[in-house]
Every structure is written in C-alpha cells, then in structure tokens.
Design a protein around this motif. Structure first.
Motif, PDB file in Angstrom:
ATOM      1  N   SER A 121      89.878 -14.016  89.236  1.00 42.87           N
ATOM      2  CA  SER A 121      88.616 -13.635  88.604  1.00 42.87           C
ATOM      3  C   SER A 121      87.409 -14.095  89.424  1.00 42.87           C
ATOM      4  O   SER A 121      86.403 -13.384  89.511  1.00 42.87           O
ATOM      5  N   LEU A 124      87.068 -11.697  92.226  1.00 44.07           N
ATOM      6  CA  LEU A 124      86.457 -10.463  91.731  1.00 44.07           C
ATOM      7  C   LEU A 124      84.952 -10.633  91.536  1.00 44.07           C
ATOM      8  O   LEU A 124      84.179  -9.697  91.781  1.00 44.07           O
ATOM      9  N   SER A 125      84.516 -11.815  91.129  1.00 35.73           N
ATOM     10  CA  SER A 125      83.080 -12.074  90.952  1.00 35.73           C
ATOM     11  C   SER A 125      82.336 -11.974  92.282  1.00 35.73           C
ATOM     12  O   SER A 125      81.264 -11.374  92.361  1.00 35.73           O
ATOM     13  N   VAL A 147      82.157  -4.892  86.332  1.00 34.24           N
ATOM     14  CA  VAL A 147      82.756  -5.936  87.168  1.00 34.24           C
ATOM     15  C   VAL A 147      82.181  -7.300  86.816  1.00 34.24           C
ATOM     16  O   VAL A 147      82.921  -8.291  86.683  1.00 34.24           O
ATOM     17  N   SER A 151      84.765  -9.936  85.049  1.00 31.41           N
ATOM     18  CA  SER A 151      85.158 -11.045  85.923  1.00 31.41           C
ATOM     19  C   SER A 151      84.726 -12.388  85.341  1.00 31.41           C
ATOM     20  O   SER A 151      85.503 -13.350  85.362  1.00 31.41           O
ATOM     21  N   THR A 155      86.984 -15.387  83.815  1.00 29.07           N
ATOM     22  CA  THR A 155      86.865 -16.737  84.368  1.00 29.07           C
ATOM     23  C   THR A 155      86.709 -17.779  83.269  1.00 29.07           C
ATOM     24  O   THR A 155      87.438 -18.784  83.220  1.00 29.07           O
TER      25      THR A 155
END
Length: 344
Positions: A121, A124-125, A147, A151, A155
C-alpha cells in the motif's frame, strides 16, 4: 472629446454592459490591488475604441492584437517526481530485505501477510503521486482520487490490525490462549477489506456524480489558464481524507494506549510515533491547501502524500531493518517474546 461625442451618438442604443466594454485610447486604467481579468488591446490612432480579448486570450506585448493565453499545470520536470522515485526505490528495497529475511522472527512477528500488504500500500501511495503530475484529464482526475483513497485506507487499516494484534498479544493471560483466538488472520483480512470497501464506495459515489473532471481556472492567473481537476473531484479528495483521518485517529489512540506494554521490541511505540507524524503532516496540510491556488494546490497535495507515507515507512520498518541488517543477534524469538516486569 468631439470624436467621443460622435461615437456615443452613433451607439446610443447600446446596453450598459456593452458600454462598459469600451476603453478610450486616450484614457488609462490602473488597478493597485487585484484584477478583474479583463484585457483590452489598443487600436490604431484613428480608432477611438478598444477591442476586448476573448476569455482564453491575452494581448501581445504591443497591445495591438489578441494571442492565446499560456496553458499551465503541474508538469514533470519540477523535481517532485524525483522525490517520488527515491521514496519508491527505498520502499522496494525494504520489500527486498523482508523477502530475503522472511523466515526470521522479527519479520514473521505480528503477521507477515499484513506487513507485506502494508508495504504494498505504501508503494501504491508513492506510485499514485505520478497521477497528480502532468496535464489533468478525465482519466487522471478519476484515477488520482481512487489511488489516493484506496492506498491510504489500506495503509491505515493494516496499521490498525497491527496495533490490535500487539494489544491482544500482550494482554493474554497465557500463551496461545485468550482473546487472540477471536482475531486470527482471517478476521484481520476481513477488517482490512471492510474498511477499504467503504473508501471505494465513497470515491465512486462522489466521482460518479461529477459532470466533468477537468476545468480551466482563469482566476488564479491573469496571463495563464490553469488546467486542473474540478471542484467535485477536490471534494472527493477531502471526504476521502476525512475518512482516512478518522481511521488514523482511532489507530493512534489504540497505539498510544499500548505504547507502554512490555517487550524488548514493542511495535506499538513505533506505530504511535508514525501516526503522530502522519497526523502532524496532514494537519499542516490544511492551511497550505486553503492558502494556495492553481497548480500549487496539487504540489501541496503531493508533498503531504509523500511526507506522510515516508513517515509511516521510516517509523514502522526502519527499526526492523536496523535489527535485521545491523543487529542480527537481536533477531531471535527469545528477544522478541521476552516480557520483563510483566507481573508488576
């Protein structure tokens, strides 16, 4: 003056708003503060009126013709993407370390699956910040909100699960017994999935109601047109952020209460500090977001995303990497499960 009188008689049927669009060539208009964003072009000496430029045009240097305004947005090459790449590489390096030492006690402690999901995550951030850079389009405006929301909820959900596991593990009366049997890995996955689905519904609900995802901001600059995502998209960003903030506050309270639990490696302490960094970054983001305009709003969003995600990465995973790489003698089950002064 005589020419003005003649011109006025010829245009006496004009409405008031039409008359306001006229600026005499022998007169000047000065504005000390602000601007009404109206642009006029001078005509030849034998003309007594001025030509008003269309909304997306501006006068040239000689002020005798209209030219298109420059289109501006947060583009690549403004050094923000380099910071995203550096943090992304650092996250991938941590993932490589965890994969290589996945069978060691410190990596397997507190649910190996959740740890890798948390790293994913965060990755992805950092990748998601690239959707904020470049010319906004319908696809990018939609993608950046989804997104960002997914994300960060993923998290915080993983951190929430880690915090609950730490609390439950240290409050058991005897090993392998007690409340942990009611919060095994399948329940942890359900909690992460449920909180993430709520965020997905929030994002889709707001974004599906938006008629357009991009707009031309002509107010931020007199000489430029700022291409940006529309207000509905920004509202979705704020609502998503509010939901993330709620989860973060809940997680912070739990981690703060568990910070003094015994153990040579109490992860709750690191979670508490990481969430403190997270909250401070996003609280400071609010005045910056309100006080900026144009493409700098997007830059503030990127900075907040990178700073908060980097804080979580550093506070939660760097201590583990330090033990794995530099203090391998502490990477033992005995060291991790020791609970001095537990009965006091």
């Amino acid at each position: 003056m005589q020419k003005k009188l003649v011109w006025a008689k010829e245009h006496k049927e004009w409405r008031l708003d039409q008359c306001k669009s006229v600026l005499w060539s022998d007169e000047s208009k000065f504005e000390i503060f602000g601007s009404n964003h109206r642009v006029f072009v001078r005509r030849r000496k034998d003309h007594t009126d001025c030509l008003k430029c269309p909304p997306d045009y501006w006068s040239n240097r000689n002020r005798d013709a209209c030219i298109p305004k420059e289109v501006d947005y947060l583009s690549f090459g403004e050094h923000l993407e380099s910071h995203s790449l550096q943090l992304l590489d650092l996250t991938l390096l941590v993932i490589v370390v965890f994969i290589k030492y996945r069978n060691t006690p410190i990596v397997r402690a507190n649910n190996l699956e959740i740890s890798f999901l948390l790293l994913t995550s965060l990755t992805l951030s950092f990748i998601g910040t690239f959707t904020f850079i470049g010319e906004p389009s319908t696809c990018m405006c939609l993608l950046r909100q989804i997104v960002f929301g997914i994300s960060f909820v993923l998290t915080i959900s993983c951190i929430l699960v880690k915090t609950l596991v730490v609390i439950l593990a240290f409050t058991m009366s005897r090993p392998n017994q007690g409340v942990m049997k009611y919060f095994h890995p399948s329940h942890q996955r359900i909690l992460v999935g449920f909180t993430t689905i709520i965020q997905l519904v929030i994002c889709m609900g707001f974004l599906s109601s938006a008629s357009s995802f991009t707009r031309k901001n002509r107010e931020a600059s007199t000489t430029k047109i700022i291409i940006e995502c529309n207000r509905e998209s920004e509202l979705a960003f704020l609502v998503s952020f509010g939901y993330i903030g709620l989860l973060a506050v809940i997680c912070f309270i739990l981690a703060f209460l568990a910070r003094n639990l015994p153990g040579s490696f109490n992860e709750a302490k690191f979670i508490t500090f990481s969430l403190l960094v997270f909250v401070v970054v996003w609280v400071s983001f609010i005045p910056g977001y309100v006080s900026t305009s144009g493409k700098y709003v997007t830059a503030v969003e990127i900075f907040a995303i990178l700073s908060s995600a980097a804080g979580l990465l550093a506070c939660i995973f760097f201590p583990k990497c330090y033990i794995i790489l530099l203090k391998p003698e502490k990477n033992s089950k005995k060291n991790l499960t020791s609970r001095p002064n537990l009965e006091k």
